[in-house]
Design a protein around this motif. Structure first.
Motif, PDB file in Angstrom:
ATOM      1  N   THR A  84       0.829  -1.204   0.000  1.00 21.25           N
ATOM      2  CA  THR A  84       0.000   0.000   0.000  1.00 21.25           C
ATOM      3  C   THR A  84       0.864   1.256   0.000  1.00 21.25           C
ATOM      4  O   THR A  84       0.545   2.249  -0.671  1.00 21.25           O
ATOM      5  CB  THR A  84      -0.946  -0.004   1.205  1.00 21.25           C
ATOM      6  OG1 THR A  84      -1.714  -1.223   1.197  1.00 21.25           O
ATOM      7  CG2 THR A  84      -1.905   1.171   1.159  1.00 21.25           C
ATOM      8  N   ALA A 131      -4.649   2.176  -3.499  1.00 19.16           N
ATOM      9  CA  ALA A 131      -4.417   0.936  -2.759  1.00 19.16           C
ATOM     10  C   ALA A 131      -5.190  -0.231  -3.366  1.00 19.16           C
ATOM     11  O   ALA A 131      -4.725  -1.377  -3.339  1.00 19.16           O
ATOM     12  CB  ALA A 131      -4.820   1.126  -1.300  1.00 19.16           C
ATOM     13  N   SER A 160      -3.233  -2.119  -5.940  1.00 15.74           N
ATOM     14  CA  SER A 160      -1.916  -2.650  -5.603  1.00 15.74           C
ATOM     15  C   SER A 160      -1.938  -4.170  -5.450  1.00 15.74           C
ATOM     16  O   SER A 160      -2.980  -4.771  -5.278  1.00 15.74           O
ATOM     17  CB  SER A 160      -1.409  -2.024  -4.302  1.00 15.74           C
ATOM     18  OG  SER A 160      -2.231  -2.375  -3.216  1.00 15.74           O
TER      19      SER A 160
END
Length: 241
Positions: A64, A238, A241
């Motif tokens: 993150t 995020a 990811s």
């Protein structure tokens, strides 16, 4: 009227006279972020208390951090605080991304003025705001004889989340597990912020409650806009990811 917590961010001191985040026009324009999910599974809060970084998966924090540009050590604190709140106050529904939005607005996640977060959570060099002498800020005379902020005449906001002394005395807590309560420790400051937001807003999954919590932290309308924009951006980054 002075709030029980008044944080004056280094980046928006000039906005202190702007409209409140509770203004109806501002509420219609502000897109409130949803709480970002924490994946993979996280650890429960246990006794003895070992600190926020122990609550979150380190690999998740690393991925993150890379996706968002947030320092990994800050991500451990934001994610850990969200886990802590989910364990201790699940009705609050506080997302790590809201904490990260505040951390960006206050001190670029502890890195303003070429600062850094050490492994133990301590932010170096220490962050101090300007004197709150009423020139460009709220007027807040000294409340701690300079013990916390080093200024015996006026209060100053202190640390990466920019607490004034009497607010820190009310909300300061040990987020690092070292037994100390230090506004310059990133874990301590983030957990104090999380607890205050839940206190001020209640269920932060409700738009009006989220706005109320941010306004209690800093009532300048552009501040709420900035927190929301960063929180939404971080959550989106995020998720990829």
């Amino acid at each position: 009227m002075r709030r029980s917590l008044l944080v004056v961010p280094l980046l928006v001191l000039a906005l202190a006279g702007c409209a409140s985040a509770g203004d109806p026009d501002q509420q219609r324009a502000l897109e409130v972020p949803e709480a970002s999910a924490l994946e993979p599974a996280v650890n429960p809060v246990v006794d003895p208390w070992a600190g926020l970084p122990t609550l979150i998966d380190a690999d998740w924090a690393g991925r993150t951090a890379e996706a968002t540009g947030i320092p990994r050590r800050a991500m451990l604190a934001y994610g850990g605080a969200a886990v802590y709140v989910a364990n201790q106050n699940p009705s609050c529904n506080l997302g790590w991304n809201t904490l990260a939005g505040i951390g960006e607005m206050e001190s670029h996640h502890g890195t303003i003025f070429d600062g850094a977060i050490e492994d133990d959570g301590l932010v170096t060099p220490p962050i101090y705001g300007i004197a709150l002498d009423g020139a460009d800020t709220h007027t807040i005379p000294d409340s701690d004889k300079g013990a916390i902020d080093g200024d015996p005449e006026w209060d100053r906001a202190v640390g990466p989340l920019q607490f004034i002394p009497d607010s820190w005395q009310n909300w300061g807590t040990d987020g690092s597990g070292d037994g100390a309560v230090d506004p310059h420790n990133f874990d301590d400051a983030v957990l104090a912020t999380a607890n205050y937001l839940c206190h001020a807003g209640g269920d932060l999954s409700l738009d009006d409650n989220w706005r109320a919590a941010i306004a209690a932290y800093n009532d300048a309308a552009p501040y709420a806009e900035g927190v929301a924009e960063y929180a939404i951006r971080y959550s989106n980054e995020a998720s990829t990811s």
